[in-house]
Enzyme design. Structure first.
Site, mmCIF file in Angstrom:
data_model
loop_
_atom_site.group_PDB
_atom_site.id
_atom_site.type_symbol
_atom_site.label_atom_id
_atom_site.label_comp_id
_atom_site.label_asym_id
_atom_site.label_seq_id
_atom_site.Cartn_x
_atom_site.Cartn_y
_atom_site.Cartn_z
ATOM 1 N N ASP A 395 0.810 -1.216 0.000
ATOM 2 C CA ASP A 395 0.000 0.000 0.000
ATOM 3 C C ASP A 395 0.845 1.268 0.000
ATOM 4 O O ASP A 395 2.015 1.246 0.388
ATOM 5 C CB ASP A 395 -0.874 0.043 1.272
ATOM 6 C CG ASP A 395 -2.049 -0.915 1.180
ATOM 7 O OD1 ASP A 395 -2.057 -1.778 0.282
ATOM 8 O OD2 ASP A 395 -2.951 -0.799 2.029
ATOM 9 N N HIS A 539 3.734 -2.275 2.966
ATOM 10 C CA HIS A 539 3.769 -0.947 2.357
ATOM 11 C C HIS A 539 5.082 -0.789 1.598
ATOM 12 O O HIS A 539 6.146 -1.005 2.174
ATOM 13 C CB HIS A 539 3.657 0.136 3.436
ATOM 14 C CG HIS A 539 2.349 0.094 4.172
ATOM 15 N ND1 HIS A 539 2.083 -0.839 5.150
ATOM 16 C CD2 HIS A 539 1.239 0.845 4.026
ATOM 17 C CE1 HIS A 539 0.842 -0.644 5.589
ATOM 18 N NE2 HIS A 539 0.305 0.363 4.937
HETATM 19 ZN ZN ZN Z 1 -2.582 3.259 3.194
#
Ligand code: ZN
Length: 595
Positions: A395, A539
């Protein structure tokens, strides 16, 4: 670097190579870009900071390994990260040029005059950096080698490019003599050995029985011979010269074959060489057009090529941000373990390196190739739903760390899902294109990362649509998955997704990489928490996550996990992927195994 690729790849043919180099120190100046930058004692982000300099400060580059530069600033010497420096050579630079594509051999001399000795031979299409003018001559450079070429032999090129090679020679050159012991599985060797005055030649190339291939092989060999003979007559009438052509030939199966020829010319202690890669479809009696060899998925082929090349050519300061030009592909030969790609000296790599070979494994590139061959089919990407699958998701990117994750995915033929933020995609368009080229999925993580449950329906729609449109504009890719920020969604979000034919991907395992920022913790979270069918949250914003994933991916694969995208995982769900529905995993009992 992408600029020099674009330049060099636009050039045809090959360059000669030198038997000796003209030693010369090249120094570079770097200017700090972006914010302020630390000068550290060692090339490591944890090394002691000597001093911090503000953007715009000029530093002298002493060494550059692509990641860290050893620099001098005033009296201080230390290390700075290369990516935050705008690096330029501090020697004269006029621009770029190349020799004509007319098949002739061009002399590169030690001085600006025809009486100076020839330091090396450049084949037609050879690229040079033009350093300065000296009468009717240019002082030129390729790699670390300098010399002089008559101006009327050089066509200048428009645009500016940066030469960012550093000489780090790790593999040996492929030469005509090294091909004498190469495999010869296809065709029968034809040898011509002749001596005409001071010119001797020894040509060995295959006769294949495929008329088009035999004509091409013979024409190329004869053409090289004529070019070398002309050079000797004109430039070295009193010296002995020789030309050798040797080959390798490989039969991939009963239908597809490849032939590689190298021509080597020697005169007066100088050497030049040229390469031809020919791929043959013996069933159709045709020579394959190398550029269409990868037409099934050219972007992925280029992506694989570029990643492989980056291992041979040290990563330069501005990175391999975009794929190289497809003319690279004309030096590709089909082989048993993959596509062998030949990098001719002086064209993509420094002149003195000679011709180098890279191999792209079929597991990486078979799906790019439209060949209908059982041999190739067996290399195609196959997901076996009866075996464990997981979907890694990243992400908040794209970011400067995404490339590292893409590279390890490619190396292990794995795929992941990148949940991008719309307002970042235009900052990293090349990263986004590489993501798609690598077979990965791009999901929407909204335009600006709001909690969607606080927004009106119109604003939710805008957050999704603007991101989907931006991704489509850059890559042509159609986003089919939403990862809502903070995992927050409500009925409005779900119904808008249903309407837009988009599924919602939550996660089953949160690596908490954003909180720990610790490589081992992230690695352990992945390795200990992973189960069949899980969607895993990471991430691509942190070096620590990239490092953890570089370690985890090969181990997950060794444990038997297939690394798939969210859409690939859901495609095996017994009910299919339902737009507007939220998924955090797919349980094995819900998987259709096809048996
Ligand atoms: Zn996010």
């Amino acid at each position: 670097m992408k600029r020099i690729f674009a330049l060099l790849a636009a050039l045809a043919l090959l360059c000669g190579m030198v038997s000796f180099a003209v030693a010369e120190d090249i120094t570079y100046t770097g200017v700090i870009t972006g914010g302020s930058l630390h000068l550290r004692r060692e090339p490591s982000s944890s090394a002691k900071v000597i001093q911090t300099y503000k953007a715009g400060t000029e530093v002298q580059i002493l060494e550059n390994d692509g990641t860290w530069c050893k620099v001098q600033v005033g009296k201080n010497m230390g290390y700075m990260m290369a990516e935050f420096l705008d690096i330029k050579p501090n020697y004269p630079h006029l621009g770029w040029g190349k020799t004509a594509d007319d098949g002739t051999v061009v002399n590169v001399r030690a001085g600006a005059g025809a009486t100076f000795p020839v330091v090396y031979k450049a084949m037609s299409g050879c690229a040079f950096e033009l350093i300065e003018e000296a009468g009717g001559w240019y002082r030129v450079r390729t790699g670390s080698q300098f010399g002089y070429v008559e101006k009327d032999k050089i066509q200048t090129l428009s645009g500016d490019f940066e030469l960012a090679f550093s000489i780090d020679d790790t593999t040996s050159a492929i030469t005509a003599s090294s091909l004498q012991t190469a495999v010869r599985e296809y065709g029968s060797p034809k040898s011509i050995v002749r001596s005409e005055g001071d010119f001797t030649y020894s040509l060995t190339y295959p006769e294949t029985g495929v008329a088009a291939a035999d004509a091409a092989l013979s024409a190329w060999t004869q053409g090289m011979l004529r070019a070398f003979e002309a050079d000797q007559k004109q430039n070295h009438p009193a010296e002995k010269a020789s030309c050798a052509v040797e080959y390798q030939s490989i039969s991939l199966d009963s239908r597809y074959h490849s032939v590689l020829l190298i021509a080597e010319y020697k005169v007066g202690g100088l050497k030049a060489e040229a390469v031809l890669a020919l791929n043959i479809d013996s069933q159709e009696g045709a020579v394959l057009d190398n550029e269409s060899l990868f037409s099934a998925n050219e972007n992925r082929a280029l992506f694989c090529l570029e990643s492989a090349a980056s291992k041979l050519i040290p990563k330069p300061t501005d990175g391999y941000a975009s794929a190289p030009d497809k003319t690279w592909l004309k030096y590709a030969a089909l082989a048993h373990d993959g596509v062998q790609l030949y990098l001719p000296a002086g064209l993509y790599i420094p002149q003195g390196w000679g011709t180098r070979r890279l191999t792209l494994r079929y597991t990486q590139v078979a799906e790019c190739m439209p060949l209908s061959s059982d041999t190739l089919d067996s290399f195609l990407r196959v997901i076996d739903p009866s075996q464990p699958m997981i979907a890694l998701t990243f992400d908040d990117g794209p970011s400067e760390y995404t490339d590292r994750i893409l590279n390890v995915l490619l190396e292990y033929d794995a795929r992941a899902t990148f949940c991008v933020i719309g307002n970042k995609v235009n900052l990293f368009p090349d990263v986004l294109r590489r993501t798609v080229a690598g077979g990965n999925e791009i999901a929407c993580h909204t335009w600006s990362h709001p909690n969607l449950t606080n927004l009106s329906a119109a604003k939710v729609r805008y957050q999704i649509e603007s991101t989907v449109n931006a991704v489509r504009d850059i890559t042509g890719y159609e986003v089919k998955v939403l990862r809502p920020p903070y995992g927050k969604h409500n009925k409005t979000v779900r119904s808008i997704c249903a309407e837009m034919d988009i599924v919602i991907a939550h996660w089953e395992l949160d690596t908490r990489d954003w909180s720990s920022r610790n490589t081992n913790k992230v690695y352990n979270a992945i390795m200990k928490g992973t189960k069949n069918g899980y969607i895993i949250l990471c991430h691509d914003l942190y070096a620590t996550t990239a490092a953890a994933v570089e370690k985890a991916i090969p181990e997950l694969i060794a444990k038997g996990y297939q690394l798939v995208t969210v859409s690939e995982l859901l495609s095996f769900h017994k009910d299919g992927a339902t737009p507007g529905k939220v998924y955090n995993r797919v349980d094995p009992e819900n998987i259709v195994t096809g048996q």
